[in-house]
Scaffold this motif. Structure first.
Motif: not given
Length: 356
Positions: A151-159, A241-252
């Motif tokens: 879960y990426g969080y953009d500290l430079a975004g509005a929130y 800090h990870g780029r791109p600001v990603a949001h993913w889930l891998k289910v094994v």
């Protein structure tokens, strides 16, 4: 039409108002905020005549069927008590409660008043989230043995800017600070596969430079979590800090594995080699390309039907919640899952506090 009210007129409130209107089964008749100007501006934007700065006054005057709660989580228990006693059902923004004890108390109050309560786990009700749920329920993936979530969080975004620029922001009051505010979005995706006997280990740190403002510098921005429950493990990463600001889930799973990208709204099975030798390594890239192409066509169709917007998952969730109110159908967010999410967050906070 259900009579709906909204308390808390901050950034997320507009999303609630828009989706109440889009679902078309409730009318937003009143809004409330302790800052009168916020309620006034919210009412003007959404053409709502009922504008209040006191919740008790709004509840008494408007006789609401359902109240949308979009205030900070440390207020949710008190608000729930008043609203449930007035006869309103509750749709509560995440984080659902400050602690698992508060969460259990809210549901107990709901049971006493025979009212329905749901939480805004909107990502679970986007198209890819519903696809994943169907795959798991059908057994196509087999037993789930591991989940990997980023879960990426953009500290430079509005929130993010709102949190970093204001030492008095309510996020700084949360026991888990920034992570406490987003962990519901992460944990709710797989909490249904976790039992009550879980163990976890966390690590958190601040990667951004210090500002000299204690309240802001005390907030970590990187979290790593390893959770174990029965035959399931989960590896969670929250990164500012990870780029791109990603949001993913891998289910094994023991039969197949699947990768869900919530930003791009794609769901594809993990590539596997089915032919021998070097020839077999040629095919997966083409198979994956075809799978992503099908996702692209589906998303283009959703876009054409105005169902590709940010809050589409909330729209589906609200529709199902109103079904639970009017047709006594099951709650879209099961109560045990919501309480367990809060229990896991409590354990994460405790583990972080125990570290040097």
């Amino acid at each position: 039409m259900l009579r709906a009210g909204l308390v808390g007129c901050g950034k997320i409130a507009d999303g609630h108002a828009e989706q109440i209107r889009a679902v078309g089964r409730a009318e937003l008749v009143a809004v409330c905020d302790s800052e009168p100007l916020m309620a006034e501006q919210m009412g003007l934007r959404h053409h709502v005549s009922g504008r209040y700065s006191d919740l008790a006054t709004m509840l008494e005057a408007e006789r609401l069927d359902v109240l949308h709660v979009a205030t900070p989580p440390d207020s949710h228990l008190a608000i729930a008590g008043r609203a449930l006693q007035s006869g309103a059902h509750l749709f509560i923004e995440k984080p659902f409660a400050l602690t698992a004890e508060d969460a259990a108390s809210i549901f107990a109050l709901g049971d006493q008043q025979d009212r329905r309560i749901a939480v805004n786990y909107l990502y679970n009700f986007e198209g890819v989230g519903l696809q994943l749920d169907q795959l798991v329920r059908s057994g196509e993936l087999g037993e789930i043995v591991h989940v990997d979530c980023h879960y990426g969080y953009d500290l430079a975004g509005a929130y993010g800017l709102a949190v970093l620029s204001d030492p008095g922001h309510w996020v700084h009051r949360l026991p888990g600070k920034l992570f406490h505010n987003v962990l519901d979005h992460v944990l709710s995706k797989f909490v249904g596969w976790v039992d009550d006997n879980f163990t976890l280990k966390t690590m958190a740190f601040r990667q951004r430079p210090a500002t000299g403002v204690a309240a802001i510098d005390e907030m970590p921005d990187e979290l790593r979590l390893l959770l174990h429950s029965g035959n399931l493990t989960a590896d969670v990463k929250i990164s500012a800090h990870g780029r791109p600001v990603a949001h993913w889930l891998k289910v094994v799973g023991t039969r197949r594995s699947v990768e869900v990208d919530y930003s791009a709204r794609t769901l594809v099975f993990t590539a596997c080699q089915t032919q021998p030798s070097a020839i077999g390594r040629l095919f997966p890239a083409w198979v994956q390309s075809a799978r992503y192409a099908r996702n692209g066509l589906r998303n283009a169709s959703l876009f054409g039907r105005s169902r590709f917007h940010y809050f589409d998952g909330m729209r589906t969730l609200l529709d199902r919640f109103y079904d639970a109110i009017e047709a006594s159908r099951p709650l879209p967010t099961p109560t045990p899952d919501v309480v367990r999410v809060c229990r896991i967050i409590d354990a994460i906070v405790a583990d972080l506090k125990a570290q040097p």
